[in-house]
Design a protein around this motif. Structure first.
Motif, PDB file in Angstrom:
ATOM      1  N   ASN A  60       0.843  -1.187   0.000  1.00  0.00           N
ATOM      2  CA  ASN A  60       0.000   0.000   0.000  1.00  0.00           C
ATOM      3  C   ASN A  60       0.880   1.238   0.000  1.00  0.00           C
ATOM      4  O   ASN A  60       2.076   1.153  -0.280  1.00  0.00           O
ATOM      5  CB  ASN A  60      -1.027  -0.033   1.140  1.00  0.00           C
ATOM      6  CG  ASN A  60      -0.437   0.172   2.523  1.00  0.00           C
ATOM      7  OD1 ASN A  60       0.739   0.456   2.708  1.00  0.00           O
ATOM      8  ND2 ASN A  60      -1.281   0.024   3.530  1.00  0.00           N
ATOM      9  N   ASN A  84      -5.872   2.687   0.368  1.00  0.00           N
ATOM     10  CA  ASN A  84      -5.242   1.679   1.227  1.00  0.00           C
ATOM     11  C   ASN A  84      -6.292   0.759   1.841  1.00  0.00           C
ATOM     12  O   ASN A  84      -6.102  -0.459   1.910  1.00  0.00           O
ATOM     13  CB  ASN A  84      -4.397   2.339   2.308  1.00  0.00           C
ATOM     14  CG  ASN A  84      -3.061   2.843   1.793  1.00  0.00           C
ATOM     15  OD1 ASN A  84      -2.640   2.508   0.688  1.00  0.00           O
ATOM     16  ND2 ASN A  84      -2.382   3.657   2.584  1.00  0.00           N
ATOM     17  N   LEU A  87      -6.783  -3.359   1.111  1.00  0.00           N
ATOM     18  CA  LEU A  87      -6.904  -4.347   2.178  1.00  0.00           C
ATOM     19  C   LEU A  87      -8.205  -5.140   2.047  1.00  0.00           C
ATOM     20  O   LEU A  87      -8.215  -6.363   2.199  1.00  0.00           O
ATOM     21  CB  LEU A  87      -6.809  -3.663   3.540  1.00  0.00           C
ATOM     22  CG  LEU A  87      -6.746  -4.582   4.747  1.00  0.00           C
ATOM     23  CD1 LEU A  87      -5.554  -5.517   4.678  1.00  0.00           C
ATOM     24  CD2 LEU A  87      -6.693  -3.750   6.022  1.00  0.00           C
ATOM     25  N   SER A 108      -4.754 -10.485   3.073  1.00  0.00           N
ATOM     26  CA  SER A 108      -3.448 -10.849   3.623  1.00  0.00           C
ATOM     27  C   SER A 108      -2.297 -10.636   2.649  1.00  0.00           C
ATOM     28  O   SER A 108      -1.137 -10.712   3.051  1.00  0.00           O
ATOM     29  CB  SER A 108      -3.455 -12.312   4.085  1.00  0.00           C
ATOM     30  OG  SER A 108      -3.605 -13.176   2.970  1.00  0.00           O
ATOM     31  N   VAL A 123      -1.635  -7.811   1.275  1.00  0.00           N
ATOM     32  CA  VAL A 123      -1.249  -6.403   1.346  1.00  0.00           C
ATOM     33  C   VAL A 123      -0.199  -6.192   2.432  1.00  0.00           C
ATOM     34  O   VAL A 123      -0.368  -6.607   3.576  1.00  0.00           O
ATOM     35  CB  VAL A 123      -2.473  -5.499   1.611  1.00  0.00           C
ATOM     36  CG1 VAL A 123      -2.048  -4.046   1.778  1.00  0.00           C
ATOM     37  CG2 VAL A 123      -3.484  -5.638   0.478  1.00  0.00           C
ATOM     38  N   ASP A 127       1.562  -3.432   4.671  1.00  0.00           N
ATOM     39  CA  ASP A 127       1.176  -2.118   5.180  1.00  0.00           C
ATOM     40  C   ASP A 127       2.378  -1.178   5.271  1.00  0.00           C
ATOM     41  O   ASP A 127       2.952  -0.966   6.337  1.00  0.00           O
ATOM     42  CB  ASP A 127       0.496  -2.270   6.540  1.00  0.00           C
ATOM     43  CG  ASP A 127      -0.088  -0.979   7.057  1.00  0.00           C
ATOM     44  OD1 ASP A 127      -0.073   0.039   6.328  1.00  0.00           O
ATOM     45  OD2 ASP A 127      -0.565  -0.973   8.215  1.00  0.00           O
ATOM     46  N   LYS A 159       5.910  -9.989   6.057  1.00  0.00           N
ATOM     47  CA  LYS A 159       4.706 -10.503   5.386  1.00  0.00           C
ATOM     48  C   LYS A 159       4.996 -11.858   4.749  1.00  0.00           C
ATOM     49  O   LYS A 159       4.193 -12.785   4.841  1.00  0.00           O
ATOM     50  CB  LYS A 159       4.217  -9.499   4.338  1.00  0.00           C
ATOM     51  CG  LYS A 159       3.008  -9.953   3.546  1.00  0.00           C
ATOM     52  CD  LYS A 159       1.785 -10.205   4.409  1.00  0.00           C
ATOM     53  CE  LYS A 159       1.153  -8.919   4.854  1.00  0.00           C
ATOM     54  NZ  LYS A 159      -0.139  -9.125   5.518  1.00  0.00           N
TER      55      LYS A 159
END
Length: 118
Positions: free
Chosen positions: A41, A60, A64, A69, A71, A73, A111
């Motif tokens: 994002n 953003n 999401l 999941s 994405v 942040d 992530k």
């Protein structure tokens, strides 16, 4: 890893999000079978108007909602607070510096780990 769309910034969040969504759809159509995708994002630019910053928050949220999941942040990773990225993470009004990009790298790795990809 897809981090695209910031050059398409507009105060119209729906238009901005749809541009990104179309890019994602095209990428998915041409990617290798079983390949993975993460979507980053956005963090705000200090050069953006309040309308652009509001659109960014909406985009953003839409990323999401649409991709969950997948994405990463970045907004939070670079320490954005009150719509402002700390100056110590920026090289100019838009671009991150080595510290800021290091924070993005850490968020991507986190992530990947959370998704079981690392």
């Amino acid at each position: 890893v897809l981090w695209a769309g910031v050059n398409d910034v507009t105060a119209n969040a729906t238009t901005w999000f749809n541009t990104i969504k179309n890019q994602i759809t095209r990428l998915r159509a041409f990617r290798a079978p079983n390949s993975r995708m993460m979507i980053l994002n956005f963090h705000p630019s200090s050069a953006w108007s309040a309308q652009f910053k509001a659109a960014e928050v909406a985009v953003n949220a839409a990323l999401l909602a649409e991709y969950g999941s997948l994405v990463v942040d970045v907004y939070t990773a670079v320490g954005t607070s009150g719509g402002v990225v700390p100056a110590g993470n920026l090289s100019d009004a838009v671009h991150l510096n080595d510290t800021g990009y290091g924070l993005v790298k850490d968020a991507v790795i986190a992530k990947m780990t959370a998704l079981g990809w690392a």
